[in-house]
Motif scaffolding. Structure first.
Motif, PDB file in Angstrom:
ATOM      1  N   ALA A   4     -43.440  33.344  38.838  1.00  0.00           N
ATOM      2  CA  ALA A   4     -42.343  31.886  38.871  1.00  0.00           C
ATOM      3  C   ALA A   4     -42.824  30.917  38.474  1.00  0.00           C
ATOM      4  CB  ALA A   4     -41.672  31.924  40.152  1.00  0.00           C
ATOM      5  N   ALA A   5     -41.752  29.495  37.658  1.00  0.00           N
ATOM      6  CA  ALA A   5     -42.572  28.203  37.299  1.00  0.00           C
ATOM      7  C   ALA A   5     -40.948  28.095  37.984  1.00  0.00           C
ATOM      8  CB  ALA A   5     -42.171  28.365  36.075  1.00  0.00           C
ATOM      9  N   LYS A   6     -41.518  26.908  38.212  1.00  0.00           N
ATOM     10  CA  LYS A   6     -40.762  25.890  38.596  1.00  0.00           C
ATOM     11  C   LYS A   6     -40.887  24.113  38.666  1.00  0.00           C
ATOM     12  CE  LYS A   6     -42.154  24.445  43.512  1.00  0.00           C
ATOM     13  NZ  LYS A   6     -41.972  23.862  44.690  1.00  0.00           N
ATOM     14  N   GLY A   7     -39.703  23.348  38.146  1.00  0.00           N
ATOM     15  CA  GLY A   7     -39.484  22.163  37.869  1.00  0.00           C
ATOM     16  C   GLY A   7     -40.191  21.863  36.332  1.00  0.00           C
ATOM     17  N   ARG A   8     -41.324  21.113  35.996  1.00  0.00           N
ATOM     18  CA  ARG A   8     -41.504  21.246  34.934  1.00  0.00           C
ATOM     19  C   ARG A   8     -43.320  21.765  34.202  1.00  0.00           C
ATOM     20  NH1 ARG A   8     -39.838  17.418  30.839  1.00  0.00           N
ATOM     21  NH2 ARG A   8     -38.783  16.029  31.855  1.00  0.00           N
ATOM     22  N   GLY A   9     -42.947  22.687  35.677  1.00  0.00           N
ATOM     23  CA  GLY A   9     -44.386  23.755  35.617  1.00  0.00           C
ATOM     24  C   GLY A   9     -44.273  24.794  33.958  1.00  0.00           C
ATOM     25  N   ARG A  10     -45.194  24.933  33.569  1.00  0.00           N
ATOM     26  CA  ARG A  10     -45.373  26.233  32.592  1.00  0.00           C
ATOM     27  C   ARG A  10     -46.500  26.658  32.910  1.00  0.00           C
ATOM     28  NH1 ARG A  10     -44.643  27.290  26.900  1.00  0.00           N
ATOM     29  NH2 ARG A  10     -46.518  27.963  26.187  1.00  0.00           N
ATOM     30  N   ILE A  11     -45.737  28.745  31.848  1.00  0.00           N
ATOM     31  CA  ILE A  11     -46.758  29.258  32.736  1.00  0.00           C
ATOM     32  C   ILE A  11     -47.480  30.500  31.688  1.00  0.00           C
ATOM     33  CG2 ILE A  11     -47.385  31.627  33.472  1.00  0.00           C
ATOM     34  CD1 ILE A  11     -45.724  30.721  35.923  1.00  0.00           C
ATOM     35  N   ASP A  12     -48.522  30.121  31.117  1.00  0.00           N
ATOM     36  CA  ASP A  12     -49.517  31.009  29.640  1.00  0.00           C
ATOM     37  C   ASP A  12     -49.627  32.633  30.544  1.00  0.00           C
ATOM     38  OD1 ASP A  12     -48.048  29.775  27.652  1.00  0.00           O
ATOM     39  OD2 ASP A  12     -50.028  28.500  28.247  1.00  0.00           O
ATOM     40  N   MET A  36     -37.647  31.865  35.575  1.00  0.00           N
ATOM     41  CA  MET A  36     -37.621  30.183  35.801  1.00  0.00           C
ATOM     42  C   MET A  36     -36.710  30.091  36.724  1.00  0.00           C
ATOM     43  SD  MET A  36     -38.649  29.928  31.163  1.00  0.00           S
ATOM     44  CE  MET A  36     -36.948  31.101  30.954  1.00  0.00           C
ATOM     45  N   LEU A  37     -37.430  28.716  37.537  1.00  0.00           N
ATOM     46  CA  LEU A  37     -36.695  28.187  38.961  1.00  0.00           C
ATOM     47  C   LEU A  37     -36.223  27.211  38.403  1.00  0.00           C
ATOM     48  CD1 LEU A  37     -39.025  28.943  41.555  1.00  0.00           C
ATOM     49  CD2 LEU A  37     -36.895  30.368  40.694  1.00  0.00           C
ATOM     50  N   ASP A  38     -36.353  26.408  37.166  1.00  0.00           N
ATOM     51  CA  ASP A  38     -35.716  25.306  37.330  1.00  0.00           C
ATOM     52  C   ASP A  38     -35.586  25.268  35.497  1.00  0.00           C
ATOM     53  OD1 ASP A  38     -35.220  23.831  39.287  1.00  0.00           O
ATOM     54  OD2 ASP A  38     -37.645  23.972  39.154  1.00  0.00           O
ATOM     55  N   PRO A  39     -34.235  24.369  34.909  1.00  0.00           N
ATOM     56  CA  PRO A  39     -33.984  24.449  33.403  1.00  0.00           C
ATOM     57  C   PRO A  39     -35.272  24.085  33.110  1.00  0.00           C
ATOM     58  CG  PRO A  39     -32.385  23.468  34.720  1.00  0.00           C
ATOM     59  CD  PRO A  39     -33.120  23.963  35.423  1.00  0.00           C
ATOM     60  N   GLN A  40     -36.202  23.096  33.468  1.00  0.00           N
ATOM     61  CA  GLN A  40     -37.543  22.728  32.438  1.00  0.00           C
ATOM     62  C   GLN A  40     -38.403  23.779  32.585  1.00  0.00           C
ATOM     63  OE1 GLN A  40     -36.340  20.986  35.260  1.00  0.00           O
ATOM     64  NE2 GLN A  40     -34.951  19.832  34.419  1.00  0.00           N
ATOM     65  N   ALA A  41     -39.104  24.683  33.005  1.00  0.00           N
ATOM     66  CA  ALA A  41     -39.511  25.394  33.727  1.00  0.00           C
ATOM     67  C   ALA A  41     -39.653  26.371  32.606  1.00  0.00           C
ATOM     68  CB  ALA A  41     -39.333  26.635  34.844  1.00  0.00           C
ATOM     69  N   LEU A  67     -33.482  31.755  36.253  1.00  0.00           N
ATOM     70  CA  LEU A  67     -32.158  31.415  38.104  1.00  0.00           C
ATOM     71  C   LEU A  67     -31.078  30.371  37.548  1.00  0.00           C
ATOM     72  CD1 LEU A  67     -31.727  32.543  40.946  1.00  0.00           C
ATOM     73  CD2 LEU A  67     -33.127  30.201  41.262  1.00  0.00           C
ATOM     74  N   THR A  68     -30.552  30.263  37.056  1.00  0.00           N
ATOM     75  CA  THR A  68     -29.170  29.486  37.380  1.00  0.00           C
ATOM     76  C   THR A  68     -28.265  29.393  38.227  1.00  0.00           C
ATOM     77  OG1 THR A  68     -27.962  32.225  36.516  1.00  0.00           O
ATOM     78  CG2 THR A  68     -28.663  31.030  34.954  1.00  0.00           C
ATOM     79  N   ALA A  69     -27.313  27.994  37.857  1.00  0.00           N
ATOM     80  CA  ALA A  69     -26.434  27.776  39.140  1.00  0.00           C
ATOM     81  C   ALA A  69     -25.729  28.962  39.290  1.00  0.00           C
ATOM     82  CB  ALA A  69     -25.893  26.925  38.164  1.00  0.00           C
ATOM     83  N   GLU A  70     -24.851  29.811  38.493  1.00  0.00           N
ATOM     84  CA  GLU A  70     -24.202  30.891  38.468  1.00  0.00           C
ATOM     85  C   GLU A  70     -24.701  31.527  39.647  1.00  0.00           C
ATOM     86  OE1 GLU A  70     -24.636  29.336  35.890  1.00  0.00           O
ATOM     87  OE2 GLU A  70     -23.326  28.428  34.868  1.00  0.00           O
TER      88      GLU A  70
END
Length: 91
Positions: A4-12, A36-41, A67-70
């Motif tokens: 799981a990645a949030k904010g501006r997090g990046r996972i490889d 991906m918990l946020d749009p920038q992740a 994970l979307t607003a919907e």
């Protein structure tokens, strides 16, 4: 693997199953599930197999979703608070 990645997090995430010369009869599966918990992740999931023998059953798969607003709204429509909905959907 669960990621799981949030904010501006990046996972490889480079997953590898390696079966050596004496690994005959092996049965295995590599699974990567990423959220991906946020749009920038950003998440890059790369499953791989390295097999050096015969008589094996090995496979892999990866899914990456956001994970979307919907998603949160659907929970809110059922009386679940947004923060609780994010936690519940993440788990």
């Amino acid at each position: 693997m669960r990621l799981a990645a949030k904010g501006r997090g990046r996972i490889d995430a480079h997953g590898l199953i390696e079966i050596g010369e004496h690994g005959g009869g092996t049965q295995t599966y590599l699974s990567q599930k990423a959220l991906m918990l946020d749009p920038q992740a950003r998440i890059e999931a790369v499953p791989a197999l390295e097999i050096r023998t015969n008589d094996v059953k090995a496979s892999h798969g990866a899914t990456v979703t956001r994970l979307t607003a919907e998603d949160v709204f659907a929970c809110a429509a059922r009386g679940i608070a947004p923060a609780e909905a994010r936690t519940m959907l993440t788990e």
